[in-house]
Motif scaffolding. Structure first.
Motif, short mmCIF file in Angstrom:
data_model
loop_
_atom_site.label_atom_id
_atom_site.label_comp_id
_atom_site.label_asym_id
_atom_site.label_seq_id
_atom_site.Cartn_x
_atom_site.Cartn_y
_atom_site.Cartn_z
N THR A 108 26.96 46.50 31.89
CA THR A 108 25.64 45.85 31.88
C THR A 108 24.86 46.13 30.59
O THR A 108 24.15 45.26 30.10
CB THR A 108 24.77 46.29 33.08
N LYS A 121 14.73 38.52 41.45
CA LYS A 121 13.80 38.34 40.31
C LYS A 121 13.64 36.88 39.95
O LYS A 121 12.59 36.45 39.51
CB LYS A 121 14.35 39.10 39.09
N ASN A 122 14.74 36.13 40.12
CA ASN A 122 14.67 34.72 39.72
C ASN A 122 14.05 33.82 40.78
O ASN A 122 13.85 32.63 40.54
CB ASN A 122 16.10 34.21 39.41
N HIS A 161 23.35 44.64 41.83
CA HIS A 161 22.76 44.11 40.61
C HIS A 161 22.51 42.61 40.75
O HIS A 161 21.45 42.10 40.39
CB HIS A 161 23.74 44.38 39.46
N GLN A 162 23.48 41.92 41.34
CA GLN A 162 23.34 40.47 41.52
C GLN A 162 22.17 40.15 42.45
O GLN A 162 21.41 39.24 42.21
CB GLN A 162 24.62 39.90 42.12
N ILE A 209 19.55 41.98 43.00
CA ILE A 209 18.27 42.25 42.31
C ILE A 209 17.92 41.10 41.37
O ILE A 209 16.83 40.58 41.39
CB ILE A 209 18.33 43.59 41.53
N SER A 210 18.94 40.66 40.57
CA SER A 210 18.58 39.59 39.63
C SER A 210 18.29 38.30 40.34
O SER A 210 17.45 37.51 39.89
CB SER A 210 19.62 39.38 38.53
N LYS A 211 18.93 38.07 41.50
CA LYS A 211 18.63 36.86 42.28
C LYS A 211 17.18 36.92 42.75
O LYS A 211 16.42 35.97 42.64
CB LYS A 211 19.57 36.78 43.48
#
Ligand code: GLY
Length: 427
Positions: A383, A425-426, A418-419, A421-423
């Motif tokens: 990452t 955030k988006n 991680h996926q 979390i980023s989902k």
């Protein structure tokens, strides 16, 4: 000892004499087959002749063709480094599209042919080369596809005893289709020194995207003989990498490096050759589909060169060794400047990622690390430094450690988190 150049000539003239039109290899990037990313077999450029969407008499003036086809397969990429696996290879093949004429191996016309001619000619060609067939295999039948008794009888007629005609199931002796749909059928396969060197496919069926088989209008023949494997038998070498096909590159490697890690040397030989041909056919490294295949092998090339201690500035000679060997047969290799530029550009860029990742890895890695900790550290490098996992595994291996399922599990868990979390955030 017979050279690969002589074998190329012998193969093509053997089939030309028998009514086959010689067709040049098609590009590694299939031009009208969206079902595959790269050309993986000799029959690929001929798919539409088997299905009669195209007429071989119109395009070739014969129902028979032969070729030496460039192929690229990624299925075995992790096996590269052993004695027989490759990404890029060449396939010698003869093809018949039907309708079937007399199927008489003594008849050298232009009609379609089937099992009898295909088997007799394969036997004759292998014998002409002075090789001894250990045994052959035939399709034993499965569900509604019958046992291939006809091939059995033909091998028997040639003089093979029943112990030398082995019966195999669908997994071994039924080939195709390439990609998601296409022609396919039972095979008979020829083994020399316990290695399968020639696959004779009898294309009797069409498999659709749902896996349903229907009969083709005309049964055809599609044979494929791996050139490197054939040369290994003919030149009696321990692995394919000692054949004359790799000799110029191998000589440079042997003279310029002190690290004798044979697995890495083979990976370098394979990936150099494969990337030269992919770039020559117009591919650029990218993060998408076939471009990513090229990127991946160039990255693996960089990392293996690094551990062998090969400097990037010696790359030009290595690339030249491939191009000079193959240019007489593939004119697309003539643009050496472009090939070199595309490959060097990608390698230089990736070398920076690699150097910083290795530095970071050395800082973080401890002999006493558990597998889970290794999984975590690798995830961090992935990452924060953009280090792909398969390259991370190579670095780990250079420390004498293996990537096991516990490390993999930890990496995957962190990846999923991680996926999420980023989902979040988006959204
Ligand atoms: N099309 C036959 C083979 O790839 O073996």
């Amino acid at each position: 000892m017979i050279s690969s150049e002589e074998v190329r000539k012998l193969f093509l003239s053997f089939f030309q004499t028998r009514g086959h039109k010689i067709i040049p290899s098609s590009s590694l990037i299939p031009y009208d087959d969206p079902s595959v990313l790269l050309t993986t077999a000799g029959m690929q450029q001929f798919k539409k002749y088997f299905t009669r969407q195209k007429d071989p008499m119109v395009d070739f003036g014969s129902q028979r063709v032969a070729s030496i086809q460039k192929c690229f397969r990624t299925t075995d990429i992790d096996e590269i480094g052993d004695p027989t696996h490759l990404t890029f290879f060449e396939m010698l093949g003869n093809f018949s599209f039907g309708p079937i004429g007399k199927d008489d191996p003594k008849e050298f016309g232009k009609d379609g042919y089937f099992k009898k001619s295909a088997i007799y000619w394969a036997y004759e060609f292998i014998s002409q080369l002075g090789l001894k067939i250990d045994y052959v295999t035939i399709f034993e039948g499965e569900k509604n596809i019958p046992l291939d008794n006809e091939s059995y009888r033909i091998w028997e007629e040639i003089g093979f005893s029943s112990e030398k005609i082995k019966r195999r199931g669908r997994e071994d002796n039924f080939w195709g289709p390439t990609g998601e749909e296409g022609p396919c059928g039972p095979t008979t396969e020829i083994y020399v020194n316990d290695v399968e060197i020639w696959n004779l496919v009898f294309n009797e069926y069409y498999q659709d995207r749902d896996g349903n088989l229907s009969k083709l209008e005309f049964s055809g023949v599609d044979t494929g003989m791996g050139f490197e494997r054939l040369m290994k038998s003919l030149q009696n070498t321990e692995t394919i990498f000692e054949t004359d096909l790799f000799q110029p590159t191998r000589t440079i490697l042997e003279n310029s490096i002190k690290n004798y890690d044979i697995r890495r040397q083979r990976i370098v030989m394979d990936h150099l050759r494969g990337s030269v041909f992919l770039v020559a056919d117009g591919l650029y490294p990218s993060n998408l589909e076939r471009g990513y295949i090229l990127r991946r092998i160039l990255r693996r090339l960089t990392v293996n060169m690094y551990f062998l201690g090969i400097r990037v500035d010696s790359l030009e000679n290595l690339l030249k060794s491939v191009v000079e060997k193959y240019l007489p047969f593939y004119s697309e290799l003539k643009n050496f400047v472009k090939i070199k530029e595309v490959i060097l550009n990608e390698i230089n860029n990736f070398e920076r990622v690699l150097n910083s990742s290795i530095k970071e890895f050395n800082k973080k890695f401890r002999e006493s690390d558990s597998s889970e900790t290794i999984g975590e550290k690798m995830f961090f490098l992935y990452t924060s430094h953009g280090l792909p996992l398969d390259i991370g595994k190579e670095i780990l291996m250079s420390k004498g450690r293996q990537w096991d399922r516990f490390a993999q599990q930890r990496f995957e868990d962190l990846f999923k988190k991680h996926q999420l979390i980023s989902k979040g955030k988006n959204e």
